[in-house]
Design an enzyme around this catalytic site. Structure first.
Site, PDB file in Angstrom:
ATOM      1  CE  LYS A  40     -11.954   2.456 -29.390  1.00  0.00           C
ATOM      2  NZ  LYS A  40     -11.244   2.712 -30.635  1.00  0.00           N
ATOM      3  N   GLY A 119      -7.945  -1.901 -30.114  1.00  0.00           N
ATOM      4  CA  GLY A 119      -7.175  -1.094 -29.176  1.00  0.00           C
ATOM      5  C   GLY A 119      -7.380   0.393 -29.396  1.00  0.00           C
ATOM      6  CB  ALA A 120      -7.013   3.290 -27.405  1.00  0.00           C
ATOM      7  N   GLY A 121      -5.335   3.743 -30.449  1.00  0.00           N
ATOM      8  CA  GLY A 121      -4.064   4.184 -31.005  1.00  0.00           C
ATOM      9  C   GLY A 121      -3.151   3.006 -31.305  1.00  0.00           C
TER      10      GLY A 121
END
Length: 245
Positions: A40, A119-121
């Site tokens: 992450k 990923g983020a979002g």
């Protein structure tokens, strides 16, 4: 950065279940004998426990795959606010550097055969300022995308837009996993969405994953997640993208 094998896992929205899918895939790949690891790059909404900061997502990866690993090896940046990385970093006076993220990923790629990057979002979530997005990171890594999408009404538009955005950036889209699918009593939208998404995007829907009641990222409880992922995601088709003969 040298080429690596793996997938960049993105979503059509936040809260879509990327962490559950990433952890489940990690566990299944390792169960199949593939030396896989999940990372992450930026953890927003980091939790505090016993005076230290931790990543619930990284801990869920480890629980699902039954592995021991230092959280700091799985996360490059910890940010407290549950916001887009660029926004959280600004509020907390943190500077996110792409070179640090890439170096972090490359170190892990040297240790493991297969890397899953969560990923983020979605793809256009700002990573650094307002100009560098999650998609820019995906482009630099050069990994094929696995898109996690919702099952319900509205997912056709969100998913088609995500595929279109990815292709505009030159990214390969390996597959789409629809998360939270009701196999027992699907709505008309759920029944028809996979077929329409495949027809519109030309990308295979490689998984229809149901909700798993006993799974909890926050509590680090994977339950029977690996069995569900093995049953409802076409792992062989995904691996064929990276291990084509």
């Amino acid at each position: 950065m040298r080429p690596i094998k793996g997938f960049f896992i993105t979503g059509t929205d936040t809260g879509i279940g990327k962490t559950v899918i990433t952890a489940g895939l990690l566990g299944v790949l390792r169960r199949r004998g593939i030396d896989a690891m999940a990372l992450k790059p930026v953890q927003t909404g980091s939790a505090y426990k016993n005076g230290g900061i931790l990543s619930e997502d990284a801990r869920f990866y480890k629980a699902a795959a039954n592995i021991s690993y230092d959280d700091n090896e799985l996360v490059a940046y910890y940010l407290e606010h549950p916001l887009a990385p660029a926004v959280a970093a600004e509020l907390e006076g943190e500077t996110i550097e792409l070179d640090r993220i890439l170096a972090h990923i490359e170190r892990m790629a040297k240790k493991h055969e297969f890397i899953l990057i969560e990923g983020a979002g979605g793809l256009l979530v700002p990573l650094i300022g307002s100009q560098v997005t999650i998609m820019d990171l995906a482009i630099l890594l050069g990994l094929p995308l696995l898109i996690v999408a919702r099952a319900e009404l509205g997912t056709i538009n969100h998913t088609a837009l995500t595929v279109s955005c990815a292709r505009a950036g030159g990214l390969e889209v390996a597959g789409i996993v629809i998360n939270g699918y009701n196999h027992q009593n699907p709505s008309p939208a759920e029944e028809t969405n996979p077929r329409v998404i495949e027809s519109m995007t030309g990308v295979p829907v490689t998984g229809l994953v149901p909700k798993v009641a006993e799974v909890s990222v926050e509590a680090g409880e994977p339950g029977k997640l690996l069995d569900v992922i093995e049953r409802y995601i076409n792992i062989d088709a995904l691996l064929g993208v990276q291990y084509a003969t």
